[in-house]
Design an enzyme around this catalytic site. Sequence first.
Site, mmCIF file in Angstrom:
data_model
loop_
_atom_site.group_PDB
_atom_site.id
_atom_site.type_symbol
_atom_site.label_atom_id
_atom_site.label_comp_id
_atom_site.label_asym_id
_atom_site.label_seq_id
_atom_site.Cartn_x
_atom_site.Cartn_y
_atom_site.Cartn_z
ATOM 1 N N CYS A 1 67.217 7.747 21.208
ATOM 2 C CA CYS A 1 66.806 9.015 21.833
ATOM 3 C C CYS A 1 67.541 10.173 21.177
ATOM 4 O O CYS A 1 66.966 11.247 20.962
ATOM 5 C CB CYS A 1 67.077 8.998 23.334
ATOM 6 S SG CYS A 1 65.842 8.101 24.298
ATOM 7 N N ASP B 1 66.655 2.347 8.173
ATOM 8 C CA ASP B 1 67.724 1.637 8.875
ATOM 9 C C ASP B 1 69.056 1.904 8.168
ATOM 10 O O ASP B 1 69.136 1.896 6.941
ATOM 11 C CB ASP B 1 67.424 0.128 8.896
ATOM 12 C CG ASP B 1 68.265 -0.606 9.924
ATOM 13 O OD1 ASP B 1 67.700 -1.099 10.917
ATOM 14 O OD2 ASP B 1 69.495 -0.677 9.735
ATOM 15 N N ASN C 1 62.530 -7.110 17.818
ATOM 16 C CA ASN C 1 63.495 -7.884 18.595
ATOM 17 C C ASN C 1 63.427 -7.429 20.044
ATOM 18 O O ASN C 1 63.453 -6.222 20.325
ATOM 19 C CB ASN C 1 64.908 -7.670 18.037
ATOM 20 C CG ASN C 1 65.047 -8.210 16.623
ATOM 21 O OD1 ASN C 1 64.458 -9.238 16.286
ATOM 22 N ND2 ASN C 1 65.803 -7.522 15.784
ATOM 23 N N HIS D 1 61.614 -0.527 19.155
ATOM 24 C CA HIS D 1 61.427 -0.138 17.751
ATOM 25 C C HIS D 1 60.848 -1.317 16.975
ATOM 26 O O HIS D 1 61.105 -2.471 17.293
ATOM 27 C CB HIS D 1 62.742 0.319 17.109
ATOM 28 C CG HIS D 1 63.867 -0.651 17.243
ATOM 29 N ND1 HIS D 1 64.598 -0.780 18.408
ATOM 30 C CD2 HIS D 1 64.379 -1.552 16.376
ATOM 31 C CE1 HIS D 1 65.521 -1.706 18.245
ATOM 32 N NE2 HIS D 1 65.402 -2.205 17.019
HETATM 33 P P1 5GP Z 1 67.747 -4.346 16.757
HETATM 34 O O1 5GP Z 1 68.742 -5.441 16.506
HETATM 35 O O2 5GP Z 1 68.027 -3.622 18.044
HETATM 36 O O3 5GP Z 1 66.331 -4.817 16.625
HETATM 37 O O4 5GP Z 1 67.917 -3.329 15.557
HETATM 38 C C1 5GP Z 1 68.684 -2.169 15.615
HETATM 39 C C2 5GP Z 1 68.723 -1.620 14.218
HETATM 40 O O5 5GP Z 1 69.198 -0.294 14.276
HETATM 41 C C3 5GP Z 1 69.664 -2.398 13.279
HETATM 42 O O6 5GP Z 1 68.925 -2.883 12.159
HETATM 43 C C4 5GP Z 1 70.695 -1.350 12.874
HETATM 44 O O7 5GP Z 1 71.094 -1.460 11.523
HETATM 45 C C5 5GP Z 1 69.987 -0.044 13.146
HETATM 46 N N1 5GP Z 1 70.880 1.056 13.505
HETATM 47 C C6 5GP Z 1 71.920 1.001 14.387
HETATM 48 N N2 5GP Z 1 72.495 2.213 14.491
HETATM 49 C C7 5GP Z 1 71.809 3.047 13.659
HETATM 50 C C8 5GP Z 1 71.957 4.430 13.335
HETATM 51 O O8 5GP Z 1 72.819 5.153 13.847
HETATM 52 N N3 5GP Z 1 71.079 4.934 12.426
HETATM 53 C C9 5GP Z 1 70.103 4.169 11.838
HETATM 54 N N4 5GP Z 1 69.310 4.772 10.950
HETATM 55 N N5 5GP Z 1 69.939 2.861 12.133
HETATM 56 C C10 5GP Z 1 70.780 2.317 13.036
HETATM 57 ZN ZN ZN Z 2 66.108 5.847 23.960
#
Ligand code: 5GP
Ligand code: ZN
Length: 115
Positions: A10, A33, A88, A101
């Site tokens: 957000c 990412d 995920n 996402h």
């Molecule tokens: P999840 O495990 O929730 O499916 O994926 C979260 C993703 O968000 C991970 O691949 C992680 O590298 C990415 N991520 C976490 N924090 C940040 C951030 O501050 N900026 C960006 N661009 N990606 C993020």
């Molecule tokens: Zn949110």
Amino acid sequence: MNTEPTCLFCKIVAGQIPADLVHTDEHVVVFKDINPKAPIHLLVVPREHIENLFTIENQHDQLMAHLMKLLPILAKKMGLDGFRTIINTGKSGGQEVFHLHVHLLGGWNTSPQLF
Ligand code: 5GP
Ligand code: ZN
């Protein structure tokens, strides 16, 4: 009343935390990412805070259709002729950021090892 978002994505959607934006429109924000797992690794994030697929409702039909149809458009924009998507869902599903996402991954020279 404090309306500042506490959720990381957000905050990115609101422009409070910088991100490498690739696409924005009325429904979604797309950015790279921060810790890429592939040569191209995008995150497609709805502007609305939806926790994950468990909390999708009928009111999100238009958003979800838009999101899915956007994926090949984004892939082409990034020069990909193939890609993989991952969503995920829940802690036991590997979700770390609890704002829905879609991961869009690609750019490997050879086919990635599938499951
Ligand atoms: P999840 O495990 O929730 O499916 O994926 C979260 C993703 O968000 C991970 O691949 C992680 O590298 C990415 N991520 C976490 N924090 C940040 C951030 O501050 N900026 C960006 N661009 N990606 C993020
Ligand atoms: Zn949110």
